[in-house]
Design a protein around this motif. Structure first.
Motif, mmCIF file in Angstrom:
data_model
loop_
_atom_site.group_PDB
_atom_site.id
_atom_site.type_symbol
_atom_site.label_atom_id
_atom_site.label_comp_id
_atom_site.label_asym_id
_atom_site.label_seq_id
_atom_site.Cartn_x
_atom_site.Cartn_y
_atom_site.Cartn_z
ATOM 1 N N GLU A 46 -56.703 63.284 90.227
ATOM 2 C CA GLU A 46 -55.238 62.870 91.047
ATOM 3 C C GLU A 46 -54.876 62.073 90.211
ATOM 4 N N ILE A 47 -54.999 60.817 90.616
ATOM 5 C CA ILE A 47 -54.707 59.597 90.256
ATOM 6 C C ILE A 47 -54.535 59.720 88.255
ATOM 7 N N GLY A 48 -55.219 60.404 87.644
ATOM 8 C CA GLY A 48 -54.613 60.521 86.143
ATOM 9 C C GLY A 48 -53.354 61.542 85.995
ATOM 10 N N SER A 49 -53.204 62.312 86.844
ATOM 11 C CA SER A 49 -51.958 63.306 86.895
ATOM 12 C C SER A 49 -50.747 62.090 87.596
ATOM 13 N N TYR A 50 -51.047 61.322 88.510
ATOM 14 C CA TYR A 50 -49.746 60.340 88.836
ATOM 15 C C TYR A 50 -49.769 58.959 87.615
ATOM 16 N N LEU A 51 -50.811 58.443 87.143
ATOM 17 C CA LEU A 51 -50.868 57.790 85.957
ATOM 18 C C LEU A 51 -50.746 58.091 84.453
ATOM 19 N N GLY A 52 -50.364 59.584 84.079
ATOM 20 C CA GLY A 52 -50.036 59.769 82.954
ATOM 21 C C GLY A 52 -51.409 59.917 81.952
ATOM 22 N N MET A 53 -52.287 59.722 82.860
ATOM 23 C CA MET A 53 -54.184 59.657 81.718
ATOM 24 C C MET A 53 -54.740 61.005 81.990
ATOM 25 N N LYS A 54 -55.628 61.364 81.396
ATOM 26 C CA LYS A 54 -56.382 62.479 81.084
ATOM 27 C C LYS A 54 -58.059 61.777 82.284
ATOM 28 N N LEU A 55 -58.265 62.727 82.455
ATOM 29 C CA LEU A 55 -59.543 62.646 83.391
ATOM 30 C C LEU A 55 -60.786 61.306 82.896
ATOM 31 N N GLY B 222 -47.064 75.481 85.132
ATOM 32 C CA GLY B 222 -47.242 76.003 85.975
ATOM 33 C C GLY B 222 -48.823 75.100 86.059
ATOM 34 N N ARG B 223 -48.344 73.815 85.887
ATOM 35 C CA ARG B 223 -49.493 72.529 85.815
ATOM 36 C C ARG B 223 -49.078 71.822 87.324
ATOM 37 N N ASP B 224 -49.615 71.355 87.866
ATOM 38 C CA ASP B 224 -49.341 70.449 89.268
ATOM 39 C C ASP B 224 -49.114 68.701 88.634
ATOM 40 N N GLN B 225 -48.179 68.296 88.826
ATOM 41 C CA GLN B 225 -47.538 66.524 88.601
ATOM 42 C C GLN B 225 -47.912 66.117 89.536
#
Length: 243
Positions: free
Chosen positions: A189-198, A75-78
């Motif tokens: 959203e940047i973190g989601s795109y780059l595979g990084m935690k907030l 259910g997580r948005d990537q």
């Protein structure tokens, strides 16, 4: 979503060099104008399309910013990408005739609707358009490879540096500053795109600020030392611009 059935003339659009091929004849441009006849306005936070929606059209971003994202099994948005004026959205739907991701407006936006069946038919009539469509698809593949490289081999500061450089370069191609930008996406959203935690995104932004590489005021970013960002991404570049 507000749809306007207003004639769009590609021949008079100031973004035509970014999303349309050069060298079309007046007759070819007239045919293309006839195909691309609808503009669609999308309010901030609304979906241009969702995963599973039938694929009927490509969309050329006329104004505004979008993010594309997929939903994982839990259910997580990537976030899979960010698109701006002059770029094309919707090619994910070609393979299965339905969209595999969602495209969400990050601010009030407007797109030109390109019905794919008519566009495909027209591309068979003149090769310049067909070649341009192939170039757009190839560019998306190259971009996906770039993201894989970011996620697979770069440290946090390298990922964020590459992201900022890519964003400002794309904006500069549209006539904006080479060193200043407004982030339309959140740090999450940047973190989601780059595979990084907030927390990692925020900590890396702070590090860049402390080192005098960037200045940040809310969503405004001023890149004060482009060479330092380039050296992070490619230590062998000696400050040469990344391609």
């Amino acid at each position: 979503m507000d749809i306007e059935n207003i004639k769009v003339a590609c021949s008079s659009c100031n973004l035509r060099e970014l999303c349309l091929p050069l060298g079309l004849s007046a007759e070819e441009m007239q045919k293309l104008d006839h195909v691309i006849s609808t503009r669609r306005r999308v309010k901030r936070g609304a979906a241009l399309f969702n995963a599973g929606d039938p694929f009927t059209s490509l969309y050329a971003v006329r104004s505004g910013f979008f993010k594309t994202s997929v939903t994982s099994a839990d259910g997580r948005d990537q976030v899979t990408g960010f698109q701006m004026a002059g770029e094309i959205i919707g090619m994910d739907g070609i393979v299965h005739d339905k969209h595999s991701c969602a495209a969400i407006a990050l601010e009030d936006a407007e797109v030109c609707v390109l019905p794919f069946d008519r566009l495909e038919q027209l591309s068979r009539e003149f090769r310049t358009l067909q070649h341009h469509i192939h170039k757009i698809m190839s560019r998306e593949i190259v971009r996906d490879h770039g993201v894989m490289l970011l996620l697979g081999s770069m440290r946090a500061e390298e990922r964020l540096a590459a992201f900022l450089l890519n964003l400002v370069q794309r904006l500069h191609a549209r006539g904006f500053s080479q060193s200043e930008l407004i982030l339309r996406m959140t740090r999450e959203e940047i973190g989601s795109y780059l595979g990084m935690k907030l927390e990692t995104v925020s900590r890396t932004f702070s590090r860049f600020m402390d080192e005098g590489i960037i200045e940040v005021k809310q969503r405004y970013v001023h890149i004060k030392n482009t060479q330092a960002l380039q050296m992070l991404v490619n230590p062998q570049s000696n400050g040469c611009a990344a391609s």
